[in-house]
Design a protein around this motif. Structure first.
Motif, PDB file in Angstrom:
ATOM      1  N   PRO A  19     -18.751 -50.075 -78.949  1.00  0.00           N
ATOM      2  CA  PRO A  19     -18.174 -49.911 -77.614  1.00  0.00           C
ATOM      3  C   PRO A  19     -17.186 -48.759 -77.508  1.00  0.00           C
ATOM      4  O   PRO A  19     -16.739 -48.429 -76.435  1.00  0.00           O
ATOM      5  CB  PRO A  19     -17.457 -51.239 -77.359  1.00  0.00           C
ATOM      6  CG  PRO A  19     -17.129 -51.747 -78.706  1.00  0.00           C
ATOM      7  CD  PRO A  19     -18.129 -51.197 -79.661  1.00  0.00           C
ATOM      8  N   GLY A  20     -16.812 -48.168 -78.580  1.00  0.00           N
ATOM      9  CA  GLY A  20     -15.921 -47.004 -78.475  1.00  0.00           C
ATOM     10  C   GLY A  20     -14.494 -47.395 -78.124  1.00  0.00           C
ATOM     11  O   GLY A  20     -14.124 -48.557 -78.176  1.00  0.00           O
ATOM     12  N   ASP A  21     -13.685 -46.425 -77.778  1.00  0.00           N
ATOM     13  CA  ASP A  21     -12.306 -46.726 -77.385  1.00  0.00           C
ATOM     14  C   ASP A  21     -12.283 -47.097 -75.928  1.00  0.00           C
ATOM     15  O   ASP A  21     -13.067 -46.585 -75.148  1.00  0.00           O
ATOM     16  CB  ASP A  21     -11.420 -45.494 -77.610  1.00  0.00           C
ATOM     17  CG  ASP A  21     -11.346 -45.145 -79.076  1.00  0.00           C
ATOM     18  OD1 ASP A  21     -11.490 -43.969 -79.398  1.00  0.00           O
ATOM     19  OD2 ASP A  21     -11.168 -46.068 -79.874  1.00  0.00           O
ATOM     20  N   GLY A  22     -11.341 -47.910 -75.568  1.00  0.00           N
ATOM     21  CA  GLY A  22     -11.308 -48.285 -74.155  1.00  0.00           C
ATOM     22  C   GLY A  22     -10.485 -49.534 -73.982  1.00  0.00           C
ATOM     23  O   GLY A  22      -9.415 -49.651 -74.566  1.00  0.00           O
ATOM     24  N   LEU A  23     -10.960 -50.461 -73.169  1.00  0.00           N
ATOM     25  CA  LEU A  23     -10.189 -51.660 -72.875  1.00  0.00           C
ATOM     26  C   LEU A  23     -10.187 -52.582 -74.080  1.00  0.00           C
ATOM     27  O   LEU A  23     -11.237 -52.844 -74.668  1.00  0.00           O
ATOM     28  CB  LEU A  23     -10.789 -52.376 -71.676  1.00  0.00           C
ATOM     29  CG  LEU A  23      -9.940 -53.544 -71.183  1.00  0.00           C
ATOM     30  CD1 LEU A  23      -8.858 -53.029 -70.276  1.00  0.00           C
ATOM     31  CD2 LEU A  23     -10.792 -54.553 -70.448  1.00  0.00           C
ATOM     32  N   TYR A  24      -9.002 -53.070 -74.451  1.00  0.00           N
ATOM     33  CA  TYR A  24      -8.960 -54.084 -75.490  1.00  0.00           C
ATOM     34  C   TYR A  24      -7.898 -55.112 -75.155  1.00  0.00           C
ATOM     35  O   TYR A  24      -7.074 -54.903 -74.268  1.00  0.00           O
ATOM     36  CB  TYR A  24      -8.721 -53.465 -76.875  1.00  0.00           C
ATOM     37  CG  TYR A  24      -7.395 -52.756 -77.047  1.00  0.00           C
ATOM     38  CD1 TYR A  24      -7.310 -51.384 -76.909  1.00  0.00           C
ATOM     39  CD2 TYR A  24      -6.245 -53.463 -77.396  1.00  0.00           C
ATOM     40  CE1 TYR A  24      -6.109 -50.728 -77.091  1.00  0.00           C
ATOM     41  CE2 TYR A  24      -5.036 -52.815 -77.574  1.00  0.00           C
ATOM     42  CZ  TYR A  24      -4.975 -51.444 -77.423  1.00  0.00           C
ATOM     43  OH  TYR A  24      -3.786 -50.787 -77.605  1.00  0.00           O
ATOM     44  N   LEU A 126     -13.742 -54.714 -75.786  1.00  0.00           N
ATOM     45  CA  LEU A 126     -14.876 -55.335 -75.097  1.00  0.00           C
ATOM     46  C   LEU A 126     -15.447 -54.429 -74.026  1.00  0.00           C
ATOM     47  O   LEU A 126     -14.716 -53.727 -73.342  1.00  0.00           O
ATOM     48  CB  LEU A 126     -14.417 -56.651 -74.464  1.00  0.00           C
ATOM     49  CG  LEU A 126     -15.490 -57.495 -73.771  1.00  0.00           C
ATOM     50  CD1 LEU A 126     -16.498 -57.991 -74.766  1.00  0.00           C
ATOM     51  CD2 LEU A 126     -14.841 -58.664 -73.061  1.00  0.00           C
TER      52      LEU A 126
END
Lengths: 220, 227
Positions: A19-24, A126
């Motif tokens: 999913p790469g970087d982003g919302l966590y 996610l």
């Protein structure tokens, strides 16, 4: 630039999961986090997650923890479980809705060893893709041998189809909403009338009963 | 040497996987717009984090869809811990931020309510992230179209249409959230009307019976006292 086929295949595979970087967000050991997706029927949903564990020694989040998995449970609008599976520390789950409505996606860790969670936190990245966002365009381009223009048009068609599906579903929801509103309004009206009638009837009965009671007791 | 080239390709991809920084090159980046709906239990606070780049923009829109007062506390803080926005017991809100490098934290706070669970929807719209665009499919297309010059115009138009459709999808998502909230409100109204009507009926009948009984009992005792 055309990549050699095996390397392309590997890249596609990795893109598949990551999913790469982003919302966590952070999740505790026994905690269950649930997300609700309201979707039309026959819509595909792909969820990707990546976990990181807090390491006390380095005071940072480690990239990936082997042996620590997440349990994914998905319920359909009738609260029937349509997917209940364990995945590893990085995972990808997918399902297709067969009834329109609110689907619930729940995640919780399967960790039983308290030691792993000594720091108390698990970071979960996610990403949930719905409908035409699930289409893997590199794969479609390769499979159907499409030119750039053809692929772009295909993307637009998919997008419009999804919007149309959503609008149909919206119409169905609005109808249900209208029915509930009308039913509530009707019930309020009938109940007010019934209440007034009951009060009047009860009042009359009370007066009659007490009057006959007093007459019987020779007080009146 | 084909085999060696392939092997080196695969190996380099594996290496990039191990280091966090380079990971983005080898993978789908997370989609630029995402929305989530979740339940916030009473007395709890839920926080989410979003990694941002410099000179990008983050727009967050949230709504409370269900749950007693339909309100929640919301705040968003920068990577340095500075509080950027803070909403107190609002039912919906929109905030746009010009971002720096780092992880932005935004939290929904339901600690003021001890009984009601809130259903919260939020949508994140990211701009200017300059990530590995979904246009990485360009590498996989076969052949080429003729009329290169005209192609530019056609592609521009198509990109325009795609952007507008994307906006339509965003608006649809927001409308869906509004409608969900209204529907939840109406359904709880319906339940409440049913419940309180029945209670009302029972209470009325009980009260009238008790009244009659009490008045009768007053007079019966006096009779007994006389004789």
């Amino acid at each position: 630039m055309m990549l050699s086929v095996p390397a392309a295949g590997v890249l596609l595979l990795l893109a598949w999961i990551h999913p790469g970087d982003g919302l966590y967000f952070h999740i505790g050991e026994t905690e269950k986090k649930c997300f609700i997706e309201e979707i039309p029927d026959e819509t595909m949903v792909i969820g990707k997650y990546r976990t990181q564990l807090w390491d006390k020694q380095t005071s940072s989040f480690l990239p990936s923890t082997p042996g620590l998995g997440m349990h994914v449970e998905i319920k359909d609008p009738d609260t029937k479980i349509i997917l209940s599976r364990q995945y590893g520390s990085d995972g990808r789950f997918t399902f297709t809705s067969h009834t329109p409505g609110e689907h619930q996606i729940c995640l919780h860790s399967n960790s039983t060893k308290m030691a792993l969670f000594a720091g108390g936190k698990l970071r979960v990245h996610l990403d949930i893709q719905v409908g035409e966002h699930t289409n893997n365009y590199p794969e479609i381009a390769a499979k159907d041998k499409l030119t750039e223009l053809q692929l772009r048009v295909r993307q637009l068609l998919d997008q419009v189809e999804q919007i149309q599906k959503e609008q149909n579903y919206q119409r169905y929801r609005e109808e249900r909403f209208r029915m509930t509103s009308e039913s509530t309004n009707q019930r309020v009206l009938w109940w007010s009338i019934a209440q007034t009638l009951i009060l009047i009837v009860t009042g009359i009965w009370q007066m009659k009963h007490l009057k006959s009671f007093f007459e019987a007791k020779k007080l009146v | 040497m084909e085999l060696v080239r392939v092997f080196v390709c695969v190996l380099s991809v594996f290496v990039s996987l191990l280091s966090d920084r380079l990971v983005v090159l080898a993978a789908f980046s997370q989609s630029l717009d995402s929305d989530f709906t979740f339940t916030l239990p009473p007395g709890r606070k839920e926080c989410f984090y979003q990694t941002m780049k410099k000179e990008a923009s983050l727009e967050i829109e949230y709504q409370v869809l269900d749950g007693a007062g339909l309100d929640v506390d919301f705040y968003i803080s920068s990577p340095s811990g500075q509080l950027l926005f803070s909403d107190y017991r609002k039912s919906d809100g929109v905030h746009t931020i010009e971002t720096e490098d780092g992880d932005y934290m935004f939290c929904f706070d339901n600690t003021f309510s001890s009984v009601s669970e809130k259903l919260i929807f939020f949508e994140l719209i990211l701009d200017n992230m300059d990530t590995e665009d979904p246009d990485d499919w360009k590498e996989y297309v076969h052949g080429s179209d003729m009329l290169d010059m005209k192609m530019e115009d056609i592609m521009d138009t198509i990109n325009n249409v795609k952007a507008r459709l994307g906006k339509s999808v965003q608006i649809q998502t927001v409308l869906r959230a509004f409608e969900a909230r209204d529907r939840n409100l109406q359904e709880s109204n319906f339940d409440r009307v049913n419940f309180w009507s029945v209670i009302n009926l029972i209470v009325m009948v009980l009260v009238s019976a008790v009244q009659v009984y009490l008045v009768r009992s007053l007079f019966e005792d006096k009779r007994k006292m006389r004789t």
